[in-house]
Design a protein around this motif. Structure first.
Motif, short mmCIF file in Angstrom:
data_model
loop_
_atom_site.label_atom_id
_atom_site.label_comp_id
_atom_site.label_asym_id
_atom_site.label_seq_id
_atom_site.Cartn_x
_atom_site.Cartn_y
_atom_site.Cartn_z
N CYS A 1 0.86 -1.19 0.00
CA CYS A 1 0.00 0.00 0.00
C CYS A 1 0.89 1.24 0.00
O CYS A 1 1.14 1.86 1.03
CB CYS A 1 -0.91 -0.03 1.23
N GLN A 2 1.40 1.58 -1.18
CA GLN A 2 2.41 2.63 -1.27
C GLN A 2 2.04 3.74 -2.24
O GLN A 2 2.83 4.64 -2.46
CB GLN A 2 3.74 2.03 -1.71
N TYR A 3 0.88 3.67 -2.85
CA TYR A 3 0.52 4.64 -3.87
C TYR A 3 -0.80 5.30 -3.51
O TYR A 3 -1.68 4.66 -2.95
CB TYR A 3 0.39 3.94 -5.24
N ARG A 4 -0.92 6.58 -3.84
CA ARG A 4 -2.16 7.29 -3.57
C ARG A 4 -2.65 7.93 -4.86
O ARG A 4 -1.91 8.67 -5.52
CB ARG A 4 -1.95 8.35 -2.49
N ARG A 5 -3.91 7.63 -5.20
CA ARG A 5 -4.49 8.15 -6.42
C ARG A 5 -5.35 9.37 -6.14
O ARG A 5 -6.03 9.44 -5.12
CB ARG A 5 -5.37 7.10 -7.10
N TYR A 6 -5.29 10.31 -7.07
CA TYR A 6 -6.12 11.51 -7.03
C TYR A 6 -6.84 11.63 -8.37
O TYR A 6 -6.30 11.21 -9.40
CB TYR A 6 -5.27 12.76 -6.81
N VAL A 7 -8.03 12.21 -8.36
CA VAL A 7 -8.76 12.44 -9.61
C VAL A 7 -9.25 13.89 -9.65
O VAL A 7 -9.41 14.54 -8.62
CB VAL A 7 -9.97 11.49 -9.77
N ARG A 8 -9.44 14.36 -10.88
CA ARG A 8 -10.02 15.69 -11.08
C ARG A 8 -10.79 15.64 -12.38
O ARG A 8 -10.31 15.13 -13.39
CB ARG A 8 -8.93 16.74 -11.17
N PHE A 9 -12.01 16.15 -12.36
CA PHE A 9 -12.84 16.23 -13.56
C PHE A 9 -12.98 17.68 -13.96
O PHE A 9 -13.17 18.55 -13.12
CB PHE A 9 -14.23 15.63 -13.30
N GLU A 10 -12.88 17.92 -15.25
CA GLU A 10 -12.98 19.29 -15.76
C GLU A 10 -13.84 19.27 -17.02
O GLU A 10 -13.57 18.51 -17.95
CB GLU A 10 -11.56 19.77 -16.08
N GLN A 11 -14.89 20.07 -17.03
CA GLN A 11 -15.75 20.10 -18.21
C GLN A 11 -15.06 20.87 -19.32
O GLN A 11 -14.49 21.94 -19.09
CB GLN A 11 -17.09 20.74 -17.88
N VAL A 12 -15.08 20.30 -20.51
CA VAL A 12 -14.43 20.91 -21.67
C VAL A 12 -15.50 21.62 -22.48
O VAL A 12 -16.52 21.02 -22.83
CB VAL A 12 -13.73 19.83 -22.54
N PRO A 13 -15.31 22.91 -22.80
CA PRO A 13 -16.30 23.62 -23.62
C PRO A 13 -16.41 22.95 -24.99
O PRO A 13 -15.41 22.63 -25.62
CB PRO A 13 -15.73 25.03 -23.75
N SER A 14 -17.64 22.73 -25.43
CA SER A 14 -17.87 22.07 -26.71
C SER A 14 -18.90 22.86 -27.49
O SER A 14 -19.94 23.25 -26.96
CB SER A 14 -18.36 20.64 -26.48
N PHE B 1 -8.52 13.84 -15.10
CA PHE B 1 -7.10 13.77 -14.77
C PHE B 1 -6.94 12.77 -13.63
O PHE B 1 -7.70 12.81 -12.66
CB PHE B 1 -6.58 15.12 -14.29
N VAL B 2 -5.97 11.90 -13.74
CA VAL B 2 -5.65 10.97 -12.67
C VAL B 2 -4.19 11.18 -12.32
O VAL B 2 -3.32 11.15 -13.18
CB VAL B 2 -5.90 9.51 -13.09
N ALA B 3 -3.95 11.42 -11.05
CA ALA B 3 -2.58 11.56 -10.55
C ALA B 3 -2.33 10.44 -9.56
O ALA B 3 -3.19 10.13 -8.74
CB ALA B 3 -2.40 12.92 -9.87
N VAL B 4 -1.16 9.84 -9.64
CA VAL B 4 -0.77 8.80 -8.69
C VAL B 4 0.56 9.21 -8.08
O VAL B 4 1.54 9.42 -8.79
CB VAL B 4 -0.64 7.41 -9.36
N SER B 5 0.54 9.34 -6.76
CA SER B 5 1.75 9.72 -6.04
C SER B 5 2.50 8.46 -5.62
O SER B 5 1.90 7.51 -5.13
CB SER B 5 1.40 10.53 -4.80
N HIS B 6 3.80 8.48 -5.84
CA HIS B 6 4.63 7.39 -5.34
C HIS B 6 5.59 7.89 -4.27
O HIS B 6 6.56 7.24 -3.93
CB HIS B 6 5.39 6.68 -6.47
N ALA B 7 5.27 9.06 -3.70
CA ALA B 7 6.04 9.59 -2.58
C ALA B 7 5.63 8.86 -1.31
O ALA B 7 4.48 8.41 -1.20
CB ALA B 7 5.78 11.09 -2.43
N PRO B 8 6.52 8.72 -0.35
CA PRO B 8 6.17 8.01 0.89
C PRO B 8 4.97 8.61 1.63
O PRO B 8 4.22 7.88 2.25
CB PRO B 8 7.44 8.12 1.74
N ASN B 9 4.79 9.92 1.53
CA ASN B 9 3.66 10.53 2.24
C ASN B 9 2.40 10.63 1.38
O ASN B 9 1.37 11.14 1.81
CB ASN B 9 4.05 11.93 2.74
N GLY B 10 2.46 10.16 0.14
CA GLY B 10 1.29 10.15 -0.73
C GLY B 10 0.90 11.50 -1.29
O GLY B 10 -0.17 11.64 -1.86
#
Length: 190
Positions: free
Chosen positions: A136-149, A160-169
């Motif tokens: 259990c060493q990774y922490r995932r983050y998500v962000r949704f952004e509406q794109v003008p169409s 957007f999905v970000a995954v931290s591999h830092a010890p503190n997450g």
């Protein structure tokens, strides 16, 4: 009569100098080996973070999560990932399922988003019977952004999905090139 000369051995000073040179060379090799091991570990963690980020983007792009996109107001920042899909995965006993539901409930935000090397939610700290995994060493983050169409084909969202591999997450800036975080994105149509 001529006196025979015996071949001369090494003096104590020569032996000490030789041992000192060997010791310095050995220290240099040990240091290089330690640095190589650290770099290999960092590279492996970065690779795993990239795989976990792409795995989450794929699930969001093709799964039912598209119907549960966060509203625009909460899309401005990255939030720890805790999705219903993760929480529905059962690992056997009912207690495990309850532990997974707790990891994604939002009641304890400090444990949200932590995943093991397979992308399963897990506790960062705790005992094995409480759902802790050694990986259990990774922490995932998500962000949704509406794109003008300009078209009427449906809502366009960039996830957007970000995954931290830092010890503190933590991620320092949630951008590509961050040394402690991998960020990937995809455009979804709802």
């Amino acid at each position: 009569m001529r006196r025979q000369r015996h071949p001369r051995g090494m003096t104590l000073v020569e032996v000490m100098v030789g041992m000192g040179l060997v010791a310095v060379a050995m220290l240099a090799l040990v240091s290089a080996n330690t640095l190589a091991a650290r770099a290999s570990s960092r590279s492996y963690r970065h690779h795993m973070a990239m795989r976990l980020a792409q795995q989450r983007v794929d699930v969001l792009a093709v799964g039912e999560q598209k119907l549960k996109l966060r509203p625009v107001a909460s899309g401005a920042t990255f939030v720890p990932d805790g999705t219903a899909v993760d929480c529905q995965e059962a690992f056997g006993a009912a207690a495990s399922t309850a532990a997974l539901a707790e990891l994604c409930s939002g009641a304890t935000p400090d444990v949200m988003g932590w995943v093991d090397i397979y992308g399963r939610p897990c506790r960062r700290t705790g005992k094995p019977e409480e759902g802790f995994h050694a990986t259990c060493q990774y922490r995932r983050y998500v962000r949704f952004e509406q794109v003008p169409s300009g078209s009427n084909q449906g809502d366009l969202w960039r996830v957007f999905v970000a995954v931290s591999h830092a010890p503190n997450g933590q991620c320092s800036n949630f951008r590509e090139g961050d040394s402690q975080c991998v960020v990937t994105s995809a455009v979804l149509t709802r």
